[in-house]
Design a protein around this motif. Structure first.
Motif, PDB file in Angstrom:
ATOM      1  N   THR A  11      55.263  37.089  40.021  1.00 18.57           N
ATOM      2  CA  THR A  11      55.776  35.778  40.431  1.00 18.57           C
ATOM      3  C   THR A  11      55.345  35.431  41.843  1.00 18.57           C
ATOM      4  N   SER A  12      55.443  36.388  42.754  1.00 15.93           N
ATOM      5  CA  SER A  12      55.053  36.108  44.142  1.00 15.93           C
ATOM      6  C   SER A  12      53.564  35.796  44.251  1.00 15.93           C
ATOM      7  N   LEU A  13      52.723  36.448  43.452  1.00 18.63           N
ATOM      8  CA  LEU A  13      51.293  36.148  43.475  1.00 18.63           C
ATOM      9  C   LEU A  13      51.006  34.770  42.875  1.00 18.63           C
ATOM     10  N   LEU A  14      51.726  34.396  41.801  1.00 18.41           N
ATOM     11  CA  LEU A  14      51.523  33.084  41.182  1.00 18.41           C
ATOM     12  C   LEU A  14      51.948  31.954  42.111  1.00 18.41           C
ATOM     13  N   TYR A  15      52.903  32.216  42.988  1.00 18.54           N
ATOM     14  CA  TYR A  15      53.362  31.185  43.917  1.00 18.54           C
ATOM     15  C   TYR A  15      52.411  31.001  45.099  1.00 18.54           C
ATOM     16  N   LYS A  16      51.464  31.925  45.275  1.00 19.36           N
ATOM     17  CA  LYS A  16      50.619  31.852  46.463  1.00 19.36           C
ATOM     18  C   LYS A  16      49.141  31.624  46.172  1.00 19.36           C
ATOM     19  N   LYS A  17      48.654  32.014  45.001  1.00 22.26           N
ATOM     20  CA  LYS A  17      47.207  31.980  44.762  1.00 22.26           C
ATOM     21  C   LYS A  17      46.845  30.930  43.712  1.00 22.26           C
ATOM     22  N   HIS A  18      45.763  30.198  43.973  1.00 23.61           N
ATOM     23  CA  HIS A  18      45.220  29.214  43.044  1.00 23.61           C
ATOM     24  C   HIS A  18      44.538  29.949  41.879  1.00 23.61           C
ATOM     25  N   PRO A  19      44.483  29.349  40.677  1.00 26.84           N
ATOM     26  CA  PRO A  19      43.835  30.037  39.543  1.00 26.84           C
ATOM     27  C   PRO A  19      42.391  30.458  39.809  1.00 26.84           C
ATOM     28  N   SER A  20      41.684  29.758  40.677  1.00 27.57           N
ATOM     29  CA  SER A  20      40.297  30.136  40.972  1.00 27.57           C
ATOM     30  C   SER A  20      40.205  31.361  41.873  1.00 27.57           C
ATOM     31  N   GLU A  21      41.328  31.776  42.464  1.00 32.06           N
ATOM     32  CA  GLU A  21      41.316  32.879  43.427  1.00 32.06           C
ATOM     33  C   GLU A  21      41.848  34.188  42.861  1.00 32.06           C
ATOM     34  N   LEU A  22      42.483  34.144  41.696  1.00 33.04           N
ATOM     35  CA  LEU A  22      43.175  35.340  41.206  1.00 33.04           C
ATOM     36  C   LEU A  22      43.152  35.383  39.683  1.00 33.04           C
ATOM     37  N   LYS A  23      42.853  36.549  39.131  1.00 35.57           N
ATOM     38  CA  LYS A  23      42.897  36.770  37.684  1.00 35.57           C
ATOM     39  C   LYS A  23      43.663  38.064  37.405  1.00 35.57           C
ATOM     40  N   PHE A  24      44.436  38.050  36.313  1.00 31.47           N
ATOM     41  CA  PHE A  24      45.201  39.226  35.898  1.00 31.47           C
ATOM     42  C   PHE A  24      44.602  39.808  34.627  1.00 31.47           C
ATOM     43  N   VAL A  25      44.516  41.135  34.589  1.00 31.85           N
ATOM     44  CA  VAL A  25      44.234  41.856  33.347  1.00 31.85           C
ATOM     45  C   VAL A  25      45.521  42.601  32.999  1.00 31.85           C
ATOM     46  N   MET A  26      46.172  42.182  31.925  1.00 30.53           N
ATOM     47  CA  MET A  26      47.501  42.715  31.603  1.00 30.53           C
ATOM     48  C   MET A  26      47.428  43.652  30.401  1.00 30.53           C
ATOM     49  N   VAL A  27      47.937  44.863  30.594  1.00 27.68           N
ATOM     50  CA  VAL A  27      47.984  45.879  29.545  1.00 27.68           C
ATOM     51  C   VAL A  27      49.452  46.190  29.278  1.00 27.68           C
ATOM     52  N   ASP A  28      49.883  45.939  28.033  1.00 25.55           N
ATOM     53  CA  ASP A  28      51.298  46.061  27.694  1.00 25.55           C
ATOM     54  C   ASP A  28      51.454  46.818  26.374  1.00 25.55           C
ATOM     55  N   PRO A  29      51.478  48.159  26.424  1.00 26.10           N
ATOM     56  CA  PRO A  29      51.647  48.927  25.172  1.00 26.10           C
ATOM     57  C   PRO A  29      52.961  48.630  24.456  1.00 26.10           C
ATOM     58  N   LYS A  30      53.990  48.188  25.209  1.00 22.16           N
ATOM     59  CA  LYS A  30      55.280  47.880  24.584  1.00 22.16           C
ATOM     60  C   LYS A  30      55.276  46.521  23.875  1.00 22.16           C
ATOM     61  N   LYS A  31      54.251  45.691  24.145  1.00 27.66           N
ATOM     62  CA  LYS A  31      53.979  44.428  23.437  1.00 27.66           C
ATOM     63  C   LYS A  31      54.942  43.291  23.727  1.00 27.66           C
TER      64      LYS A  31
END
Length: 593
Positions: free
Chosen positions: A270-290
C-alpha cells in the motif's frame, strides 16, 4: 528511599521518574572565548611573533604585473551536444506520458478509525514502576534513575542501574519481572544501543491501534524523498517509521500464523502504491496460498509484471514460479548489459541519463522501472521445488539491487532448511512478527526477542545494526479492495509488464527425429559454442546468440537429436558428446552431405 511521586511529563509520550540523585562536582567547563596561553619557563623560551617585513625594492614596484584569467571553455563531445539539442527541442524524457492522466490514490480510500492519540494512564505507570523498582531491590539491584516512554502498544521503562551493578544480573530477571507485572511478552534490552540505560518493554493494558491512514497521511511520508518508501507503522516512541526498500535492498519477513505477517505485506504494498507511478514500479507476486494477494489482480495492467505466455499475473503454480524467477534472472542480466553500455553504476543513474536523452533507444536502451518480487509463503516453495527455487532467489538477492530488482520474502516457518545461510546472507533487513520459540527468533533475527512479542502486528525490525520494536500499521481487506479498484478503473497499459521469455529445459526436452533440412539457421553456430565451451546449456545459447528462450530450446533439441549433446539432466548442464571443434566440423560436413 523510593520516590512515589510521578514527575512532570517531559514529552507527550515520555514520563520521567527519579530514584535518588548522584551529585557530580568534577565538571570541566571549556570557555571558547578565552585565548590560549603559552606557558614559558624563561624569557628565552617565549615565542615572539612579528609580522613579516616586506623586502620589495622600488625597482620591483615599477614592474607591471598583469593578471589574466583564461576564459572557461565549454567542452562538449558530439553525444553531449546532441543530448543538449534534443532537450532544447523536446525537453526531458517523461516516462509518465503513456499514463499522463493517471491519478495517485487519495488518503480517503483508507478507513479513519478515529482518535489514535495515546492516553497516559498514570496509575498503570506508577504501579509498574513501583513493581519494577521493588523487585530489583529484592534482588539487590539498585536503580539510580527510571524513565518511561509510552508507545502505541508497549511502554518502555529505561533504568539506570547504580554503579557496580552487572548488566547480566538484570538480564537474568526477565521471567521474574514478567511474573511480578503479570504481563505477556516482557522484553529486556541490556544495554540499549547508543544509550547508557537498560530497557524493559512492558505491554500496555489498553493498546492504541495504528491505522494505515494515519501513517500514510503523516507529514513524514508525504514529503519523503526516498526512492521506494516503505512505511511499517510506529515506533515505541509513537513516531512514524519508514525505510527505503532500495537501500535495504531486500526484506525477509517471518512470523507464526495469525500474527500480522500478511497485513505487514499489505502495508508495504500500500505504501508503495501511494508513492510510485505505474511507469516507475512493477510487482511480481508469488502467492502459493492463492488467496492472500489475489486482491491485487485488478491492478494488473498498471503495476504487475508476468511472463508473456502466462494468463494470471498473480503466480500460484510452482512450475510457473520457477520459470518466473529464472526470467527475472534473465531480466537482471539484460539490465546489467544496459548499465554497462551506458557506463552507469545503478538504476537511478541510468534512468537519469535516459531522461536527459543521452541514451539512444535504437541501441536497446529504455526507461527501467523498479521491480519488486513479493513471495508470500516461501516455505511452501522450498518444500515443493527446493533448489530450483533457492538458487534463482539467492542469485537475485546477491546481484539484483543495482538494477532495481528488490525482494520481499515472507514465511511462517523460519527454520534453517527454509531460510538457508545462502539466502540469509543477502537479506540484511529482517522483519519478525511473533514466533513460537527462541530458536525461530534466532533464525530470523540472529537473536532472541521475537518469541516475546504479543502478536497483532507487534514486530521487530532489524536493519543490520539495531533491532527496533514497531507496531505495524493495520490495513484491512476492504481498504485494499478500494485501493485496487480505484487504480484498476483508470486507464492502464495494454497488458501487464512482460518479463523476458523463459521456458524450462524440461518443457523443451521432448525430441523427435532430426531432419537436417529443418535445422535452425543458427544450428551450426550453436554447435560450435557448445563444443568449444563443453557446456550444454540453453541459457548460455540464449546469452551468446541473443535469442529468446523458445528458439534456444528448439536449437538445443536439434543438437540432442543430432547427437551433439546428451539428454536433459535436471539442473545440470547437458553432456557434450563431441570433444573438439575439428571433430565437430567433420560431423557438420557429414550432415550437409
Amino acid at each position: 528511599m523510593v520516590s512515589s511521586d510521578l514527575n512532570a511529563i517531559v514529552t507527550p509520550n515520555q514520563t520521567s521518574f527519579e530514584e535518588g540523585k548522584n551529585d557530580f562536582t568534577n565538571e570541566i567547563n571549556l570557555d571558547l572565548k578565552t585565548k590560549p596561553s603559552i606557558p614559558t619557563s624563561s624569557p628565552e623560551q617565549a615565542f615572539d611573533i612579528k609580522p613579516a617585513v616586506s623586502t620589495t625594492t622600488s625597482t620591483q614596484e615599477d614592474i607591471k604585473f598583469n593578471i589574466e584569467v583564461a576564459p572557461v571553455i565549454d567542452i562538449l563531445d558530439d553525444a553531449d551536444k546532441q543530448s543538449k539539442d534534443l532537450i532544447e527541442k523536446h525537453g526531458l524524457y517523461d516516462h509518465r506520458l503513456d499514463l499522463a492522466k493517471f491519478q495517485m490514490p487519495p488518503v480517503e480510500l483508507l478507513k479513519d478509525y478515529g482518535n489514535e492519540e495515546i492516553s497516559i494512564n498514570k496509575e498503570e505507570l506508577e504501579e509498574n514502576k513501583n513493581k519494577i523498582v521493588g523487585l530489583l531491590k529484592n534482588f539487590n539491584v539498585g536503580i539510580a534513575e527510571i524513565k518511561a516512554t509510552i508507545g502505541p502498544t508497549v511502554t518502555l521503562y529505561e533504568i539506570v542501574p547504580e554503579a557496580g551493578i552487572r548488566v547480566s544480573a538484570i538480564k537474568k530477571l526477565q521471567d521474574d519481572i514478567a511474573l511480578n507485572l503479570s504481563a505477556l511478552g516482557i522484553r529486556i534490552i541490556a544495554p540499549m544501543p547508543g544509550k547508557g540505560t537498560i530497557g524493559i518493554e512492558v505491554p500496555r493494558k489498553n493498546p492504541t491501534m495504528v491505522s494505515m491512514r494515519s501513517v500514510i497521511a503523516s507529514h513524514k511520508f508525504q514529503n519523503t524523498d526516498m526512492d521506494l518508501p516503505v512505511v511499517f507503522g510506529k515506533t515505541i516512541s509513537n513516531e512514524v517509521f519508514m525505510a527505503d526498500l532500495s537501500k535495504m535492498p531486500h526484506l525477509l519477513m517471518a512470523g507464526a500464523t495469525g500474527q500480522g505477517k500478511s497485513v505487514g505485506i499489505n502495508a508495504i504494498l500500500t505504501s508503495l502504491l501511494y508513492k510510485k507511478h505505474p511507469s516507475e514500479l512493477k510487482f511480481v507476486m508469488v502467492d502459493p496460498k492463492k488467496v492472500e494477494l489475489s486482491l491485487y489482480s485488478k491492478i494488473e495492467r498498471h503495476y504487475l509484471a508476468k511472463l508473456p505466455d502466462s494468463d494470471d499475473a498473480i503466480i500460484t503454480d510452482t512450475n510457473k514460479v520457477i520459470n518466473t524467477l529464472n526470467s527475472l534472472c534473465v531480466e537482471m542480466d539484460q539490465r546489467y548489459d544496459l548499465l554497462k553500455n551506458a557506463f552507469c553504476k545503478n538504476l537511478k543513474e541510468y534512468n537519469n541519463k535516459f531522461k536527459e536523452r543521452k541514451l539512444n533507444p535504437e541501441n536497446g536502451h529504455r526507461y527501467l522501472p523498479y521491480i519488486v518480487l513479493v513471495v508470500d509463503e516461501f516455505a511452501d516453495l522450498i518444500m515443493t521445488a527446493g533448489k530450483e527455487v533457492e538458487m534463482p532467489i539467492a542469485r537475485l538477492a546477491q546481484l539484483a539491487r543495482a538494477v532495481g530488482i528488490h525482494l520481499i520474502v515472507a514465511t511462517q516457518r523460519p527454520s534453517v532448511n527454509v531460510i538457508t545461510g545462502m539466502i540469509k546472507a543477502n537479506f540484511p533487513a529482517r522483519a519478525a512478527f511473533r514466533v513460537i520459540s527462541s530458536v525461530d527468533s534466532r533464525t530470523i533475527l540472529d537473536s532472541t526477542g521475537a518469541d516475546q512479542l504479543i502478536g497483532k502486528g507487534d514486530m521487530l525490525y532489524f536493519n543490520g545494526n539495531e533491532i527496533l520494536r514497531l507496531q505495524c500499521a493495520f490495513v484491512d481487506t476492504p481498504e485494499v479492495e478500494r485501493l485496487a479498484e480505484f487504480i484498476g478503473e483508470q486507464k492502464g497499459y495494454a497488458s501487464a509488464f512482460l518479463l523476458p521469455e523463459y521456458v524450462s529445459e524440461e518443457a523443451t526436452s521432448t525430441v523427435g527425429t532430426f531432419d537436417p533440412n529443418e535445422k535452425d539457421a543458427l544450428f551450426e553456430d550453436a554447435a560450435r559454442i557448445i563444443v568449444s565451451t563443453q557446456q550444454g546449456s540453453t541459457s548460455m545459447l540464449q546469452r551468446q546468440l541473443k535469442l529468446g528462450y523458445n528458439r534456444a530450446g528448439r536449437i538445443m533439441d536439434q543438437l540432442e537429436a543430432s547427437g551433439i549433446v546428451g539428454g536433459f539432466n535436471g539442473a545440470k548442464a547437458r553432456e557434450v558428446l563431441i570433444s573438439d571443434l575439428h571433430s565437430l566440423e567433420q560431423f557438420l560436413e557429414d550432415l550437409r552431405s
